[in-house]
Design an enzyme around this catalytic site. Structure first.
Site, PDB file in Angstrom:
ATOM      1  N   GLY A  22       7.972   0.757   0.433  1.00  0.00           N
ATOM      2  CA  GLY A  22       6.685   0.160   0.126  1.00  0.00           C
ATOM      3  C   GLY A  22       6.346  -0.985   1.058  1.00  0.00           C
ATOM      4  N   GLY A  24       5.154  -4.758   1.270  1.00  0.00           N
ATOM      5  CA  GLY A  24       4.943  -6.002   0.550  1.00  0.00           C
ATOM      6  C   GLY A  24       3.712  -6.715   1.075  1.00  0.00           C
ATOM      7  N   ASP A  52       2.759  -3.047  -2.649  1.00  0.00           N
ATOM      8  CA  ASP A  52       3.250  -3.975  -3.661  1.00  0.00           C
ATOM      9  C   ASP A  52       2.477  -5.281  -3.593  1.00  0.00           C
ATOM     10  OD1 ASP A  52       5.702  -4.685  -5.551  1.00  0.00           O
ATOM     11  OD2 ASP A  52       5.380  -6.397  -4.219  1.00  0.00           O
ATOM     12  N   TYR A  57      -0.143 -13.822  -5.283  1.00  0.00           N
ATOM     13  CA  TYR A  57      -0.318 -13.814  -3.830  1.00  0.00           C
ATOM     14  C   TYR A  57      -1.719 -14.216  -3.386  1.00  0.00           C
ATOM     15  CZ  TYR A  57       3.967 -10.983  -4.143  1.00  0.00           C
ATOM     16  OH  TYR A  57       5.211 -10.520  -4.425  1.00  0.00           O
ATOM     17  N   LYS A  86       1.534  -7.464 -10.597  1.00  0.00           N
ATOM     18  CA  LYS A  86       2.506  -8.283 -11.321  1.00  0.00           C
ATOM     19  C   LYS A  86       1.820  -9.269 -12.268  1.00  0.00           C
ATOM     20  CE  LYS A  86       5.784  -8.114  -7.449  1.00  0.00           C
ATOM     21  NZ  LYS A  86       4.905  -7.825  -6.299  1.00  0.00           N
ATOM     22  N   HIS A 119       6.456 -10.580 -13.506  1.00  0.00           N
ATOM     23  CA  HIS A 119       6.867 -11.116 -12.204  1.00  0.00           C
ATOM     24  C   HIS A 119       8.152 -11.939 -12.298  1.00  0.00           C
ATOM     25  CE1 HIS A 119       5.027 -12.543  -8.111  1.00  0.00           C
ATOM     26  NE2 HIS A 119       6.313 -12.309  -8.012  1.00  0.00           N
ATOM     27  N   TYR A 218      13.061  -6.666  -2.820  1.00  0.00           N
ATOM     28  CA  TYR A 218      12.156  -7.479  -1.997  1.00  0.00           C
ATOM     29  C   TYR A 218      12.991  -8.384  -1.094  1.00  0.00           C
ATOM     30  CZ  TYR A 218      12.564 -11.568  -5.238  1.00  0.00           C
ATOM     31  OH  TYR A 218      13.001 -12.622  -6.006  1.00  0.00           O
ATOM     32  N   SER A 219      12.335  -9.006  -0.124  1.00  0.00           N
ATOM     33  CA  SER A 219      13.027  -9.796   0.916  1.00  0.00           C
ATOM     34  C   SER A 219      14.133  -8.983   1.561  1.00  0.00           C
ATOM     35  CB  SER A 219      13.590 -11.104   0.327  1.00  0.00           C
ATOM     36  OG  SER A 219      12.550 -11.956  -0.092  1.00  0.00           O
ATOM     37  N   HIS A 224      10.494 -15.058   5.083  1.00  0.00           N
ATOM     38  CA  HIS A 224       9.718 -16.016   5.858  1.00  0.00           C
ATOM     39  C   HIS A 224      10.086 -17.441   5.438  1.00  0.00           C
ATOM     40  CE1 HIS A 224       6.180 -18.309   7.186  1.00  0.00           C
ATOM     41  NE2 HIS A 224       5.930 -17.321   8.004  1.00  0.00           N
ATOM     42  N   TRP A 229       8.899 -22.572  -0.728  1.00  0.00           N
ATOM     43  CA  TRP A 229       9.819 -21.705  -1.457  1.00  0.00           C
ATOM     44  C   TRP A 229      11.221 -21.665  -0.858  1.00  0.00           C
ATOM     45  CZ3 TRP A 229       7.389 -20.788  -5.748  1.00  0.00           C
ATOM     46  CH2 TRP A 229       6.010 -20.569  -5.759  1.00  0.00           C
TER      47      TRP A 229
END
Length: 325
Positions: A22, A24, A52, A57, A86, A119, A218-219, A224, A229
């Site tokens: 997918g 992101g 996704d 976001y 989410k 989420h 994910y990640s 990044h 975060w």
């Protein structure tokens, strides 16, 4: 492009299927929102069918425009696209769940989602702000029984607003809380978590597989370095020499190797990029195979290292990362 590339899907426990790769769509602050629309268009043209997204976001309108543009020009139909949304933590109260989902549908201008997931297991005070804080800049948590949130998710599925429902960032105990809920109607189809060669999630993956829950990574390429975060001193996954050596052996990029690794483990993997060249490269993971020796070498890179700890949530009782898995 071979049709078989569009048929790489896993069947979820509710009978619906999910593409194993997918795109992101989380966009760091330095990425213009219009780039989200561009990335979606490029990704769909390349062959991505799994998108996704998330309310958090703040680019659902742009993502929706990209999807609808490729439907309008005949590249895909709505049925070809698998879209994940989410539920953000300020909307865990049962009476807010459907409203939040409908807001996402309105932003996307779609009639339904393919997958809607909680989420984070951490609940925040309802607020127009993504991270509600008091006058001392302390995050305002609240206690919500996530089993009641899950029941509201089930009602959204019954209403036809979403085809499948799942969770994200849940640990084993939190998954068991849902699985053991009296009157459970639908099991979570997935648990979306950080997962990559430095955090292989072996035990959580085994638990999910034993309960017919798909793990979504994910990640998967590292993450990044956004100051809000992440620790900017975090190691760069794609610079790892072992990944580099395996990539050279297969004439691939380290990113392609990291993505292929997850697919061969039975994990659905997300690749995020706003660069046209890398979006194209990230989709080219279906025409090579890692050897058992490659897989073992990548398994050996595990450091149980998280890029995304969300330390802002550590004071909450439902913070998921205090447990081993």
């Amino acid at each position: 492009m071979a049709l078989s590339r569009f048929q790489n899907r896993l069947t979820m426990n509710d009978g619906n299927t999910i593409p194993v790769l997918g795109l992101g769509t989380y966009a760091p602050k330095d990425v213009a929102q219009r780039e989200s629309e561009m990335a979606i268009k490029v990704a769909i043209e390349v062959g991505f069918r799994h998108i996704d997204g998330a309310f958090l976001y703040e680019n659902e309108k742009e993502v929706g425009r990209g999807i609808r543009a490729k439907i309008a020009d005949g590249t895909v139909t709505r049925e070809d696209i698998f879209y994940t949304g989410k539920l953000w933590s300020t909307h865990h109260r049962p009476e807010l769940v459907r409203t939040s989902l409908e807001e996402t549908l309105k932003s996307l201008q779609l009639d339904y989602l393919d997958l809607y997931i909680i989420h984070w297991p951490v609940s925040l005070k309802p607020s127009k702000d993504k991270l509600p804080m008091d006058e001392n800049h302390k995050i305002l948590f609240e206690s919500v029984d996530l089993r009641s949130t899950w029941e509201a998710m089930e009602k959204c599925k019954d209403a036809g607003l979403v085809k499948s429902i799942g969770v994200s960032n849940f640990n084993r105990k939190q998954l068991e809380m849902i699985l053991n809920k009296p009157g459970l109607k639908y099991k979570p189809v997935c648990n979306q978590v950080e997962c990559h060669p430095y955090l292989t999630q072996k035990k959580l993956l085994e638990f999910c597989k034993s309960n017919d829950i798909i793990l979504v990574a994910y990640s998967a390429l590292g993450s990044h370095r956004e100051p809000m975060w992440l620790d900017e001193k975090s190691p760069v996954l794609l610079d790892d020499p072992i990944l580099g050596d395996i990539a050279k052996k297969h004439n691939r990029t380290p990113a392609q190797v990291a993505l292929r690794y997850q697919i061969q483990r039975g994990v659905v993997v997300l690749a995020k990029s706003f660069n046209e060249k890398r979006i194209k490269e990230n989709f080219q993971v279906f025409d090579f195979q890692l050897t058992p020796e490659d897989m073992k070498a990548i398994d050996g890179l595990n450091k149980n290292f998280r890029y995304l700890t969300l330390s802002q949530f550590k004071d909450c009782a439902s913070y998921p990362f205090n447990d081993e898995y």
